[in-house]
Design an enzyme around this catalytic site. Structure first.
Site, PDB file in Angstrom:
ATOM      1  N   SER A   1       0.796  -1.237   0.000  1.00  0.00           N
ATOM      2  CA  SER A   1       0.000   0.000   0.000  1.00  0.00           C
ATOM      3  C   SER A   1       0.829   1.289   0.000  1.00  0.00           C
ATOM      4  O   SER A   1       0.431   2.255  -0.664  1.00  0.00           O
ATOM      5  CB  SER A   1      -0.984  -0.007   1.172  1.00  0.00           C
ATOM      6  OG  SER A   1      -1.998  -0.948   0.912  1.00  0.00           O
TER       7      SER A   1
ATOM      8  N   THR B   1      -6.323  -3.299   7.739  1.00  0.00           N
ATOM      9  CA  THR B   1      -6.205  -4.626   7.152  1.00  0.00           C
ATOM     10  C   THR B   1      -6.388  -5.701   8.219  1.00  0.00           C
ATOM     11  O   THR B   1      -6.744  -5.406   9.367  1.00  0.00           O
ATOM     12  CB  THR B   1      -4.878  -4.758   6.352  1.00  0.00           C
ATOM     13  OG1 THR B   1      -4.912  -5.984   5.625  1.00  0.00           O
ATOM     14  CG2 THR B   1      -3.640  -4.716   7.240  1.00  0.00           C
TER      15      THR B   1
ATOM     16  N   LYS C   1     -10.668  -5.486  10.311  1.00  0.00           N
ATOM     17  CA  LYS C   1     -11.672  -4.840   9.464  1.00  0.00           C
ATOM     18  C   LYS C   1     -13.073  -4.825  10.092  1.00  0.00           C
ATOM     19  O   LYS C   1     -13.909  -4.004   9.740  1.00  0.00           O
ATOM     20  CB  LYS C   1     -11.726  -5.518   8.092  1.00  0.00           C
ATOM     21  CG  LYS C   1     -10.474  -5.264   7.256  1.00  0.00           C
ATOM     22  CD  LYS C   1     -10.595  -5.862   5.884  1.00  0.00           C
ATOM     23  CE  LYS C   1      -9.271  -5.746   5.141  1.00  0.00           C
ATOM     24  NZ  LYS C   1      -9.336  -6.268   3.779  1.00  0.00           N
TER      25      LYS C   1
ATOM     26  N   ASN D   1     -12.357  -1.039   5.539  1.00  0.00           N
ATOM     27  CA  ASN D   1     -10.912  -1.037   5.282  1.00  0.00           C
ATOM     28  C   ASN D   1     -10.360   0.365   5.065  1.00  0.00           C
ATOM     29  O   ASN D   1      -9.172   0.522   4.826  1.00  0.00           O
ATOM     30  CB  ASN D   1     -10.577  -1.931   4.070  1.00  0.00           C
ATOM     31  CG  ASN D   1     -10.883  -1.229   2.772  1.00  0.00           C
ATOM     32  OD1 ASN D   1     -11.882  -0.543   2.648  1.00  0.00           O
ATOM     33  ND2 ASN D   1     -10.010  -1.383   1.798  1.00  0.00           N
TER      34      ASN D   1
ATOM     35  N   ASP E   1     -12.675  -2.414  -0.546  1.00  0.00           N
ATOM     36  CA  ASP E   1     -12.325  -3.738  -1.096  1.00  0.00           C
ATOM     37  C   ASP E   1     -13.369  -4.133  -2.146  1.00  0.00           C
ATOM     38  O   ASP E   1     -13.028  -4.622  -3.223  1.00  0.00           O
ATOM     39  CB  ASP E   1     -12.304  -4.815   0.003  1.00  0.00           C
ATOM     40  CG  ASP E   1     -11.022  -4.776   0.822  1.00  0.00           C
ATOM     41  OD1 ASP E   1      -9.998  -4.294   0.301  1.00  0.00           O
ATOM     42  OD2 ASP E   1     -11.050  -5.228   1.982  1.00  0.00           O
TER      43      ASP E   1
ATOM     44  N   GLY F   1     -14.729 -15.792   4.239  1.00  0.00           N
ATOM     45  CA  GLY F   1     -14.166 -14.798   5.162  1.00  0.00           C
ATOM     46  C   GLY F   1     -14.576 -13.401   4.722  1.00  0.00           C
ATOM     47  O   GLY F   1     -15.499 -13.226   3.919  1.00  0.00           O
TER      48      GLY F   1
ATOM     49  N   ALA G   1     -13.133 -11.111   2.785  1.00  0.00           N
ATOM     50  CA  ALA G   1     -12.995 -10.776   1.362  1.00  0.00           C
ATOM     51  C   ALA G   1     -14.083 -11.469   0.549  1.00  0.00           C
ATOM     52  O   ALA G   1     -14.647 -10.882  -0.380  1.00  0.00           O
ATOM     53  CB  ALA G   1     -11.609 -11.178   0.869  1.00  0.00           C
TER      54      ALA G   1
ATOM     55  N   ASN H   1     -17.336 -23.144   0.923  1.00  0.00           N
ATOM     56  CA  ASN H   1     -16.326 -22.969   1.975  1.00  0.00           C
ATOM     57  C   ASN H   1     -16.066 -24.259   2.728  1.00  0.00           C
ATOM     58  O   ASN H   1     -16.953 -25.101   2.875  1.00  0.00           O
ATOM     59  CB  ASN H   1     -16.790 -21.884   2.956  1.00  0.00           C
ATOM     60  CG  ASN H   1     -15.660 -21.386   3.841  1.00  0.00           C
ATOM     61  OD1 ASN H   1     -14.560 -21.115   3.349  1.00  0.00           O
ATOM     62  ND2 ASN H   1     -15.898 -21.276   5.133  1.00  0.00           N
TER      63      ASN H   1
ATOM     64  N   LYS I   1     -19.995 -21.446   8.038  1.00  0.00           N
ATOM     65  CA  LYS I   1     -19.596 -20.055   7.771  1.00  0.00           C
ATOM     66  C   LYS I   1     -20.126 -19.584   6.423  1.00  0.00           C
ATOM     67  O   LYS I   1     -20.511 -18.432   6.260  1.00  0.00           O
ATOM     68  CB  LYS I   1     -18.071 -19.920   7.826  1.00  0.00           C
ATOM     69  CG  LYS I   1     -17.591 -19.606   9.244  1.00  0.00           C
ATOM     70  CD  LYS I   1     -16.109 -19.611   9.359  1.00  0.00           C
ATOM     71  CE  LYS I   1     -15.415 -18.371   8.908  1.00  0.00           C
ATOM     72  NZ  LYS I   1     -13.943 -18.474   9.090  1.00  0.00           N
TER      73      LYS I   1
HETATM   74  P1  NAP Z   1     -10.210 -14.627   6.191  1.00  0.00           P
HETATM   75  O1  NAP Z   1     -11.340 -13.791   6.659  1.00  0.00           O
HETATM   76  O2  NAP Z   1      -9.180 -15.112   7.146  1.00  0.00           O
HETATM   77  O3  NAP Z   1     -10.853 -15.921   5.423  1.00  0.00           O
HETATM   78  C1  NAP Z   1     -10.030 -16.975   4.998  1.00  0.00           C
HETATM   79  C2  NAP Z   1     -10.849 -17.961   4.163  1.00  0.00           C
HETATM   80  O4  NAP Z   1      -9.937 -18.961   3.665  1.00  0.00           O
HETATM   81  C3  NAP Z   1     -11.948 -18.706   4.952  1.00  0.00           C
HETATM   82  O5  NAP Z   1     -13.047 -18.921   4.089  1.00  0.00           O
HETATM   83  C4  NAP Z   1     -11.242 -20.034   5.291  1.00  0.00           C
HETATM   84  O6  NAP Z   1     -12.122 -21.128   5.429  1.00  0.00           O
HETATM   85  C5  NAP Z   1     -10.420 -20.263   4.046  1.00  0.00           C
HETATM   86  N1  NAP Z   1      -9.279 -21.143   4.322  1.00  0.00           N
HETATM   87  C6  NAP Z   1      -8.156 -20.831   5.015  1.00  0.00           C
HETATM   88  N2  NAP Z   1      -7.342 -21.913   5.058  1.00  0.00           N
HETATM   89  C7  NAP Z   1      -7.959 -22.910   4.383  1.00  0.00           C
HETATM   90  C8  NAP Z   1      -7.614 -24.261   4.076  1.00  0.00           C
HETATM   91  N3  NAP Z   1      -6.453 -24.796   4.446  1.00  0.00           N
HETATM   92  N4  NAP Z   1      -8.505 -24.988   3.345  1.00  0.00           N
HETATM   93  C9  NAP Z   1      -9.679 -24.457   2.934  1.00  0.00           C
HETATM   94  N5  NAP Z   1     -10.057 -23.193   3.195  1.00  0.00           N
HETATM   95  C10 NAP Z   1      -9.214 -22.417   3.912  1.00  0.00           C
HETATM   96  O7  NAP Z   1      -9.371 -13.868   5.052  1.00  0.00           O
HETATM   97  P2  NAP Z   1      -9.874 -12.684   4.094  1.00  0.00           P
HETATM   98  O8  NAP Z   1      -9.574 -11.386   4.714  1.00  0.00           O
HETATM   99  O9  NAP Z   1     -11.236 -12.992   3.627  1.00  0.00           O
HETATM  100  O10 NAP Z   1      -8.820 -12.831   2.871  1.00  0.00           O
HETATM  101  C11 NAP Z   1      -8.872 -13.937   1.990  1.00  0.00           C
HETATM  102  C12 NAP Z   1      -7.819 -13.761   0.887  1.00  0.00           C
HETATM  103  O11 NAP Z   1      -8.118 -12.621   0.094  1.00  0.00           O
HETATM  104  C13 NAP Z   1      -6.415 -13.546   1.448  1.00  0.00           C
HETATM  105  O12 NAP Z   1      -5.531 -14.346   0.699  1.00  0.00           O
HETATM  106  C14 NAP Z   1      -6.149 -12.086   1.205  1.00  0.00           C
HETATM  107  O13 NAP Z   1      -4.773 -11.851   0.956  1.00  0.00           O
HETATM  108  C15 NAP Z   1      -6.960 -11.808  -0.047  1.00  0.00           C
HETATM  109  N6  NAP Z   1      -7.382 -10.398  -0.145  1.00  0.00           N
HETATM  110  C16 NAP Z   1      -6.933  -9.676  -1.205  1.00  0.00           C
HETATM  111  C17 NAP Z   1      -7.295  -8.351  -1.332  1.00  0.00           C
HETATM  112  C18 NAP Z   1      -6.795  -7.572  -2.526  1.00  0.00           C
HETATM  113  O14 NAP Z   1      -6.849  -6.340  -2.487  1.00  0.00           O
HETATM  114  N7  NAP Z   1      -6.336  -8.210  -3.566  1.00  0.00           N
HETATM  115  C19 NAP Z   1      -8.122  -7.738  -0.378  1.00  0.00           C
HETATM  116  C20 NAP Z   1      -8.588  -8.507   0.699  1.00  0.00           C
HETATM  117  C21 NAP Z   1      -8.197  -9.843   0.799  1.00  0.00           C
HETATM  118  P3  NAP Z   1     -12.759 -21.525   6.886  1.00  0.00           P
HETATM  119  O15 NAP Z   1     -13.937 -20.600   7.061  1.00  0.00           O
HETATM  120  O16 NAP Z   1     -13.164 -22.949   6.726  1.00  0.00           O
HETATM  121  O17 NAP Z   1     -11.687 -21.321   7.905  1.00  0.00           O
END
Ligand code: NAP
Length: 292
Positions: free
Chosen positions: A23, A68, A72, A93, A108, A134, A136, A156, A161
């Site tokens: 950022s 972040t 959030k 965010n 986002d 999650g 995002a 998921n 969830k």
């Molecule tokens: P989060 O709230 O922690 O959610 C994580 C998600 O991943 C949950 O649905 C979780 O499932 C799943 N997960 C994690 N480990 C897993 C595994 N081993 N097997 C299956 N499912 C798994 O994270 P978030 O904030 O939503 O972010 C998600 C992704 O989006 C991240 O990689 C982040 O870097 C990316 N992102 C990118 C931007 C961008 O600007 N490009 C912005 C925001 C986020 P469970 O519910 O089963 O635990």
């Protein structure tokens, strides 16, 4: 060369961790390009300190903040106001300074939308698979419901969830097109249909670059376009699998770009030109060692 003086405005990022963030490249490049006296700094805020961080930022006359992982949702209770879309998504965010405190926004979702438009990816009338439930994924599902997707499936690992997210998005968007599934739920969908798939889990994120939340090639045969929210690495296993099955795929760096552009526009009350957006994107790719 960065000049800091008595008029310099400060913007920042709070999260835990913040050390690998891109950022500052967005905001400091824009400020420099525009000749704006503004500096953007990441702040590592530890658990339990968010309220103090927001109050401290306000007392220090900080113009705006990004928020972040993992704050959030938590940050909402520290705000003086919240934008309608951010409230419906249930995540903030971006904090924009007002007279009494900060108002919260979710760039986002709008950033993802602008990134998809820039790649000519259509939402309206599409059947969309969202992997993850999650923060995002919820923002992506809300965006798709709001922009007229005909059907949105949230898949998921933890099905409960996905159910909670689908219920919330249906209620808040009043669209009623969102359905929850376990991660294998695609197996029950018609085999001859093609979907837009948005990868919103953290699986495949650096350093676990060989992982994808679904490895089954059968899944990828149903995907015409794959959009991975992950941008590190710039070609994820998910993206490779989509391409191997004949689809197009994109990484999440443009989403990051546009969520930052939207925040910068809110803080400064301006609209960033397309030329400056492209300039910033080139700098981001340079910073990440991406050549395409
Ligand atoms: P989060 O709230 O922690 O959610 C994580 C998600 O991943 C949950 O649905 C979780 O499932 C799943 N997960 C994690 N480990 C897993 C595994 N081993 N097997 C299956 N499912 C798994 O994270 P978030 O904030 O939503 O972010 C998600 C992704 O989006 C991240 O990689 C982040 O870097 C990316 N992102 C990118 C931007 C961008 O600007 N490009 C912005 C925001 C986020 P469970 O519910 O089963 O635990």
């Amino acid at each position: 060369m960065l000049q800091v003086d008595g008029h310099t405005r400060l913007c920042g990022l709070i999260g835990d961790p913040v050390e690998h963030t891109v950022s500052p490249v967005i905001h400091n490049t824009l400020a420099q390009k525009e000749g704006r006296n503004l500096v953007y700094v990441p702040f590592h805020v530890e658990a339990g300190q968010v309220k103090k961080a927001v109050e401290g930022a306000f007392a220090l006359n900080v113009l705006g903040m990004n928020v972040t992982v993992p704050y959030k949702r938590e940050v909402i209770s520290c705000l003086d106001g919240i934008d309608g879309i951010a409230e419906k998504i249930g995540a903030v965010n971006t904090l924009v300074r007002t007279k009494q405190g900060y108002k919260g926004y979710n760039t986002d979702a709008t950033g993802l939308y602008r990134a998809m438009i820039s790649e000519n990816i259509k939402i309206e009338g599409e059947e969309i698979l969202i992997l993850g439930a999650g923060g995002a994924a919820r923002a992506a599902a809300f965006l798709c419901a709001l922009k007229g997707a005909s059907k949105v499936y949230i898949l998921n690992r933890t099905k409960e969830k996905a159910q909670m997210a689908a219920e919330e998005v249906n209620r808040q968007s009043e669209a009623g097109c969102v359905e929850a599934m376990g991660i294998d739920g695609y197996k029950n969908l018609p085999k001859d249909k093609k979907y837009l798939a948005i990868q919103a889990t953290s699986v495949g994120l650096f350093p676990n670059t060989e992982d994808a939340v679904i490895l089954d090639k059968e899944f990828y045969r149903r995907v015409h376009t794959g959009f991975d929210l992950i941008y590190r690495p710039s070609c994820t296993q998910f993206m490779k699998l989509v391409r191997e099955a004949g689809g197009k795929s994109y990484h999440g760096l443009k989403m990051l770009l546009y969520q930052g552009i939207e925040a910068y526009e809110l803080w400064n009350g301006i609209s960033v030109s397309q030329e400056d957006i492209l300039f910033v994107y080139a700098r981001m790719k340079e910073a990440m060692g991406i050549e395409e």
